[in-house]
Design a protein around this motif. Structure first.
Motif, PDB file in Angstrom:
ATOM      1  N   LYS A  68       0.831  -1.199   0.000  1.00 58.81           N
ATOM      2  CA  LYS A  68       0.000   0.000   0.000  1.00 58.81           C
ATOM      3  C   LYS A  68       0.871   1.257   0.000  1.00 58.81           C
ATOM      4  CE  LYS A  68      -3.417   2.320   2.982  1.00 58.81           C
ATOM      5  NZ  LYS A  68      -4.215   2.199   4.221  1.00 58.81           N
ATOM      6  N   GLU A  69       0.569   2.176  -0.915  1.00 57.40           N
ATOM      7  CA  GLU A  69       1.233   3.484  -1.010  1.00 57.40           C
ATOM      8  C   GLU A  69       2.744   3.359  -1.092  1.00 57.40           C
ATOM      9  OE1 GLU A  69      -0.194   5.895   2.208  1.00 57.40           O
ATOM     10  OE2 GLU A  69      -2.282   5.816   1.535  1.00 57.40           O
ATOM     11  N   SER A  70       3.197   2.322  -1.832  1.00 54.04           N
ATOM     12  CA  SER A  70       4.639   2.101  -1.962  1.00 54.04           C
ATOM     13  C   SER A  70       5.184   2.531  -3.315  1.00 54.04           C
ATOM     14  CB  SER A  70       4.951   0.605  -1.760  1.00 54.04           C
ATOM     15  OG  SER A  70       4.315  -0.170  -2.784  1.00 54.04           O
ATOM     16  N   GLN A  71       4.312   2.789  -4.284  1.00 55.12           N
ATOM     17  CA  GLN A  71       4.747   3.127  -5.629  1.00 55.12           C
ATOM     18  C   GLN A  71       3.800   4.144  -6.228  1.00 55.12           C
ATOM     19  OE1 GLN A  71       6.724   3.155  -8.015  1.00 55.12           O
ATOM     20  NE2 GLN A  71       8.257   1.530  -7.828  1.00 55.12           N
ATOM     21  N   VAL A  72       4.277   4.794  -7.269  1.00 56.00           N
ATOM     22  CA  VAL A  72       3.443   5.734  -8.012  1.00 56.00           C
ATOM     23  C   VAL A  72       3.834   5.637  -9.484  1.00 56.00           C
ATOM     24  CG1 VAL A  72       4.996   7.718  -7.731  1.00 56.00           C
ATOM     25  CG2 VAL A  72       2.553   8.091  -8.056  1.00 56.00           C
ATOM     26  N   PHE A  73       2.828   5.723 -10.365  1.00 57.09           N
ATOM     27  CA  PHE A  73       3.073   5.533 -11.795  1.00 57.09           C
ATOM     28  C   PHE A  73       2.416   6.660 -12.588  1.00 57.09           C
ATOM     29  CE2 PHE A  73       2.996   1.403  -9.748  1.00 57.09           C
ATOM     30  CZ  PHE A  73       4.200   0.847 -10.173  1.00 57.09           C
ATOM     31  N   LEU A  74       3.092   7.061 -13.661  1.00 54.17           N
ATOM     32  CA  LEU A  74       2.518   8.027 -14.588  1.00 54.17           C
ATOM     33  C   LEU A  74       1.701   7.288 -15.637  1.00 54.17           C
ATOM     34  CD1 LEU A  74       5.519  10.445 -15.315  1.00 54.17           C
ATOM     35  CD2 LEU A  74       3.936  10.427 -13.378  1.00 54.17           C
ATOM     36  N   VAL A  75       0.503   7.775 -15.861  1.00 56.64           N
ATOM     37  CA  VAL A  75      -0.355   7.230 -16.921  1.00 56.64           C
ATOM     38  C   VAL A  75      -0.590   8.354 -17.924  1.00 56.64           C
ATOM     39  CG1 VAL A  75      -2.599   6.228 -17.471  1.00 56.64           C
ATOM     40  CG2 VAL A  75      -1.461   5.614 -15.328  1.00 56.64           C
ATOM     41  N   ASP A  76      -0.244   8.100 -19.150  1.00 59.28           N
ATOM     42  CA  ASP A  76      -0.398   9.126 -20.179  1.00 59.28           C
ATOM     43  C   ASP A  76      -1.862   9.247 -20.583  1.00 59.28           C
ATOM     44  OD1 ASP A  76       0.412  11.094 -21.870  1.00 59.28           O
ATOM     45  OD2 ASP A  76       1.297   9.764 -23.376  1.00 59.28           O
ATOM     46  N   HIS A  77      -2.208  10.398 -21.158  1.00 55.94           N
ATOM     47  CA  HIS A  77      -3.546  10.592 -21.690  1.00 55.94           C
ATOM     48  C   HIS A  77      -3.497  10.402 -23.204  1.00 55.94           C
ATOM     49  CE1 HIS A  77      -4.892  13.139 -17.988  1.00 55.94           C
ATOM     50  NE2 HIS A  77      -4.641  11.879 -17.699  1.00 55.94           N
ATOM     51  N   ALA A  78      -4.146   9.355 -23.666  1.00 56.01           N
ATOM     52  CA  ALA A  78      -4.093   9.003 -25.083  1.00 56.01           C
ATOM     53  C   ALA A  78      -4.934   9.934 -25.941  1.00 56.01           C
ATOM     54  CB  ALA A  78      -4.559   7.557 -25.272  1.00 56.01           C
ATOM     55  N   TYR A 421     -10.929  13.109 -21.214  1.00 58.74           N
ATOM     56  CA  TYR A 421      -9.714  12.440 -21.671  1.00 58.74           C
ATOM     57  C   TYR A 421      -9.850  10.924 -21.486  1.00 58.74           C
ATOM     58  CZ  TYR A 421      -8.427  12.223 -16.685  1.00 58.74           C
ATOM     59  OH  TYR A 421      -8.413  11.978 -15.340  1.00 58.74           O
ATOM     60  N   VAL A 422      -9.041  10.210 -22.266  1.00 56.16           N
ATOM     61  CA  VAL A 422      -8.948   8.759 -22.175  1.00 56.16           C
ATOM     62  C   VAL A 422      -7.527   8.418 -21.749  1.00 56.16           C
ATOM     63  CG1 VAL A 422      -9.087   6.567 -23.421  1.00 56.16           C
ATOM     64  CG2 VAL A 422     -10.680   8.423 -23.976  1.00 56.16           C
ATOM     65  N   MET A 423      -7.392   7.660 -20.682  1.00 58.06           N
ATOM     66  CA  MET A 423      -6.065   7.218 -20.265  1.00 58.06           C
ATOM     67  C   MET A 423      -5.489   6.260 -21.297  1.00 58.06           C
ATOM     68  SD  MET A 423      -6.360   6.737 -16.123  1.00 58.06           S
ATOM     69  CE  MET A 423      -7.761   5.594 -16.156  1.00 58.06           C
ATOM     70  N   ASP A 424      -4.193   6.074 -21.254  1.00 55.25           N
ATOM     71  CA  ASP A 424      -3.556   5.158 -22.207  1.00 55.25           C
ATOM     72  C   ASP A 424      -3.998   3.720 -21.941  1.00 55.25           C
ATOM     73  OD1 ASP A 424      -2.123   4.243 -20.012  1.00 55.25           O
ATOM     74  OD2 ASP A 424      -0.278   5.295 -20.535  1.00 55.25           O
ATOM     75  N   SER A 456      -0.880  17.285 -18.809  1.00 58.11           N
ATOM     76  CA  SER A 456      -1.794  16.490 -17.981  1.00 58.11           C
ATOM     77  C   SER A 456      -1.402  15.015 -17.980  1.00 58.11           C
ATOM     78  CB  SER A 456      -3.238  16.641 -18.478  1.00 58.11           C
ATOM     79  OG  SER A 456      -3.381  16.108 -19.774  1.00 58.11           O
ATOM     80  N   PHE A 457      -1.462  14.422 -16.816  1.00 57.04           N
ATOM     81  CA  PHE A 457      -1.246  12.988 -16.627  1.00 57.04           C
ATOM     82  C   PHE A 457      -2.346  12.465 -15.701  1.00 57.04           C
ATOM     83  CE2 PHE A 457       2.999  14.823 -17.176  1.00 57.04           C
ATOM     84  CZ  PHE A 457       3.557  14.011 -18.149  1.00 57.04           C
ATOM     85  N   SER A 458      -2.403  11.161 -15.590  1.00 56.56           N
ATOM     86  CA  SER A 458      -3.111  10.539 -14.480  1.00 56.56           C
ATOM     87  C   SER A 458      -2.061   9.843 -13.627  1.00 56.56           C
ATOM     88  CB  SER A 458      -4.161   9.545 -14.972  1.00 56.56           C
ATOM     89  OG  SER A 458      -5.279  10.220 -15.505  1.00 56.56           O
TER      90      SER A 458
END
Length: 868
Positions: A68-78, A421-424, A456-458
């Motif tokens: 839990k709450e150990s990582q974070v990731f960038l998600v692009d907006h397609a 927006y739509v995430m990748d 913008s990212f998610s």
């Protein structure tokens, strides 16, 4: 600020955004590192897999584990867009439609990758001839069993009616208990049924995915008359289901153990798990399905069964006899969404206290929350399309299952624009869960410290411990509970029980049948003129430039000090706080009435009219989505079942100029559009009266001197607002503002048509008498203000005088329809164009418009305004 150089500057610039996103502070530095280095490393930790026969995708953790709450990731907006630009972008941006179609799984019939196409991988049967298969079955029966073939699978072999008859199966295999003929070419019941009737011991017959299955005349009960021992027909239970069918679903009977009469009796004693989902069971209570026959039953799945012949009380009482039952799955019993077992999960658990799990959710957790929405097992809505449908259209239909949104205010802070927006591919593969293990939040990264540099990212991070192979999920309705209609809003993504919504709608509608009421009195002139006996002018404070310019009568003098004014004419709301700050008194006249929101805010307007009149013909069916979503869904289901039009228009409660207004017939779109702010959903007028083929509406000016008694005046002219494009109901046209909307005086080409010109041409085009239409419109406007008087008597104020804009549309039968009532309406055209009274024939000078308005409201005149 220059380019952000370190973590401290990142936090300083993004403090508000970080707080709003909900990203734990312990992850902020890691987030900064990934943003500043443009690191997209989700592929090292996750994998996207097909599900729902390739019509959806899911995200699976491939790392050994993740705390839990150990990582974070960038998600692009397609794909990022404004709704009005969606179609144009899909048609014009190279590769966009193809990528979105693949991401949303709507290109399966075009994709070369057969892994995603249901039925593309043939099983061994298709590689053998029918004769060889029959020989193999006989040989296996002799080798493994007693030489008698009791189970025969002839699926996907291209068997048509002629071939089936020629096979002479009843003669070759007279002892068959189960026969499967799925995915063949059988069409003719009249030829098939005599063959089936020859099997004396047949318990199961599968004809799934044959052309013959489209013939609704032949149901399970019809086949049962010809084959009286049949218990399963095309995967559904017949009314004759008994121990064999239950044994089949319990894993006792199958090809390796078809069963026979000697084996059936008492065969269910050791069954612990029974999956009866989607068996079309109407009557569950039978001699076979009983605690006596199933004493060891601990896990039971009843999902997808109507059980129409049993009441909830009967079924629950029957289930109480299964003392070993610990896990139960039923058609979704949710808060406000009942299934055949009752209106809530709590209700079921109180009747069956031994249950540990209900629809895979802990019973203790359900009881702890009191009202728990068990949504994890709802069937997802999947995109549908036809082979000839272009990719752009497929994406437009499917996108509401994937879209997310945020809002941006422009630099002047006047309007807010919704961005979708739509995430990748990775982000879009996150499926919904009521108990998710991940969370996603949009985030604007400003590498140069300014909004102009924003990207913008998610952001994705774990909120529960996850291990390798776990499906990664998020809550599509994060932060939204039942107080915000969570159960109903799930309908955007899942098939929720329509019968419940229909029931709620019908009950509501019965309570609001058209009402008869006593109309309040309309007085021609009770309010006195404000001019004193000494002839001194009235001082007017205004923040409206047109009033300053065109109020030229000597009886009125403009002042710049509100506290010195006799009359306050403002576009702003004047409440008690404003009065204190500015120094206004109760003796000053103000151009607004208390509680006028009951007219000028769209959701209150509909409520006011409905309380006074029920459902008058002149008000389109209207729902306040913030409180009445379940009613809309019920209405939508009924219209769909009845084959009626289902086109709706969504309007913000209190925005002008058609900002954030959308026309759609998609229930998922309607629900998702709630995310951009409070709205009403109103039945769209599909067939309006047209002017030279174009849509139009009419702006009427109404003056109110008093609410009690009601003193109303209608301007002798009205103003036409005309669309620029020819009207169409083509689905692509809903993205064309200038086809379906008429407000063109804000940066668009405005076509001005004078009142006399419009009336003459309209009468000629439609062969009607305008004065008859005008009288219907007058009657409607009068009813609107009478509604406010009846429902909100607190609107009356002796020091209020106001002007309202009333927008009206005509349907194709020339019946008026109320669109909205506007406070302090835009009078640009009234002050720009001279016109002519339809009643008196007098010329109305544009420069005298506000002279006439103030004369009517404050001097008891009626020049160019007709009293009701």
């Amino acid at each position: 600020m220059a380019i952000i150089r370190d973590f401290e500057e990142f936090v300083e610039v993004h403090a508000l955004l970080l707080a709003a996103s909900g990203i734990p502070s312990s992850l902020h530095e890691l987030l900064y590192q990934k943003l500043s280095s443009d690191t997209f490393d989700g592929g090292d930790f996750f994998q996207v897999e097909p599900c729902e026969d390739g019509r959806q995708r899911r995200l699976v953790l491939t790392a050994d584990s993740m705390d839990k709450e150990s990582q974070v990731f960038l998600v692009d907006h397609a794909w990022t867009f404004r709704l009005s630009d969606a179609l144009k972008q899909l048609q014009e941006v190279p590769g966009l439609a193809q990528r979105m179609a693949s991401l949303m799984c709507v290109d399966l019939d075009l994709a070369s990758d057969t892994r995603f196409v249901s039925g593309s991988l043939h099983e061994s049967n298709s590689e053998m001839s029918i004769e060889a298969i029959l020989e193999r079955e006989v040989s296996e029966a002799k080798e493994k069993y007693d030489g008698i073939v009791r189970w025969l699978e002839l699926d996907e072999l291209g068997i048509d009616d002629d071939i089936l008859v020629s096979l002479d199966l009843p003669r070759k295999f007279p002892d068959l208990i189960a026969l499967s003929l799925c995915l063949n070419k059988l069409k003719d019941w009249e030829r098939l049924m005599p063959e089936i009737a020859k099997f004396k011991d047949l318990r199961a017959l599968w004809l799934n995915d044959n052309p013959i299955s489209e013939n609704c005349r032949y149901t399970a009960d019809t086949v049962l008359k010809l084959s009286p021992r049949l218990e399963i027909f095309s995967s559904k239970f017949t009314t004759n289901f008994g121990e064999w069918a239950l044994g089949f679903c319990g894993g006792i009977y199958g090809k390796d153990n078809p069963g026979c009469m000697e084996q059936v009796n008492g065969s269910l004693q050791n069954v612990t798990t029974l999956d009866l989902s989607d068996r079309c069971i109407n009557n569950l209570i039978s001699q076979a399905f009983s605690p006596v026959q199933l004493p060891s039953l601990s896990c039971l799945n009843l999902r997808g069964n109507p059980m129409e012949q049993n009441s909830a009380e009967e079924v629950l009482k029957h289930l109480q006899g299964f003392t070993c039952l610990r896990s139960l799955e039923v058609p979704p019993p949710q808060v406000d969404i009942p299934g055949p077992l009752g209106e809530s999960a709590v209700e079921i658990l109180e009747s069956l206290p031994n249950l540990s799990l209900l629809n895979n959710v802990s019973s203790a957790k359900i009881l702890e929350k009191g009202k728990h929405v068990i949504d994890s097992m709802l069937q997802p809505r999947l995109p549908e399309w036809s082979p000839e449908e272009p990719l752009a259209d497929r994406v437009l239909n499917a996108m509401w299952f994937y879209l997310m949104t945020y809002r941006l205010a422009d630099e002047e802070k006047i309007d807010e624009t919704s961005v979708w927006y739509v995430m990748d591919e990775l982000g879009s593969a996150l499926c919904h869960s009521d108990e998710p293990n991940f969370r996603v939040s949009p985030f604007l990264y400003m590498p140069e410290g300014k909004l102009a540099s924003a990207v913008s990212f998610s952001i994705l991070w774990p909120i529960q411990h996850a291990k390798r192979g776990d499906q990664c999920t998020r809550d599509f309705l994060f932060g939204i509970g039942e107080e915000k209609q969570r159960s109903s809003r799930l309908t955007a993504w899942f098939h929720t029980p329509g019968h419940y919504f229909i029931k709620v709608y019908e009950k509501y509608h019965q309570n609001f049948q058209t009402k008869n009421y006593d109309a309040p009195s309309i007085n021609s002139s009770k309010a006195r003129s404000l001019l004193g006996g000494d002839g001194s002018p009235l001082h007017v404070y205004t923040d409206i430039p047109q009033v300053e310019e065109f109020l030229t009568r000597p009886e009125f003098v403009i002042t710049t000090e509100p506290k010195d004014a006799d009359i306050i004419w403002t576009s702003m709301q004047v409440d008690d706080d404003m009065k204190k700050v500015v120094g206004l008194t109760d003796q000053q006249y103000i151009n607004q009435f208390p509680f006028e929101a009951c007219l000028v805010m769209k959701h209150h307007l509909a409520e006011t009219v409905q309380k006074a009149h029920g459902f008058p013909e002149w008000l389109q069916t209207t729902y306040n989505l913030e409180a009445q979503l379940s009613l809309l869904i019920g209405d939508y289901h009924l219209r769909k079942k009845g084959g009626r039009d289902n086109l709706w228009i969504l309007k913000p409660w209190n925005m002008a100029r058609t900002i954030d207004t959308t026309v759609t017939g998609d229930i998922s779109a309607i629900i998702r559009l709630m995310e951009t702010g409070p709205k009403i959903c109103q039945k769209y007028i599909e067939h309006p009266a047209l002017f030279h083929g174009k849509k139009f509406d009419l702006r009427y000016i109404v003056l109110v001197r008093s609410m009690n008694p009601l003193e109303l005046f209608l301007s002798d002219v009205f103003w036409i607002r005309l669309a620029n494009n020819t009207y169409s109901l083509d689905k692509h046209s809903f993205f064309e503002y200038e086809t379906h909307f008429t407000v063109m005086n804000y940066g668009r080409r405005l076509t001005h048509v004078s009142t006399p010109e419009f009336v003459i041409e309209f009468e000629k085009e439609h062969q009607v008498e305008w004065l008859e239409i005008h009288q219907r419109i007058r009657n409607m406007i009068q009813s609107v203000f009478e509604s406010a008087t009846l429902v909100h008597p607190e609107m009356h104020s002796p020091t209020s005088r106001a002007m309202y804009g009333v927008d009206v549309m005509l349907d194709c039968s020339f019946q008026p329809k109320l669109l909205e009532v506007t406070y302090c309406p835009d009078c640009t055209r009234a002050c720009k164009y001279d016109s002519k009274s339809l009643l008196s024939g007098e010329i109305l000078k544009a420069c005298d418009f506000f002279n006439d308005v103030f004369g009517c409201l404050f001097l008891n005149e009626t020049t160019h305004f007709t009293p009701f």
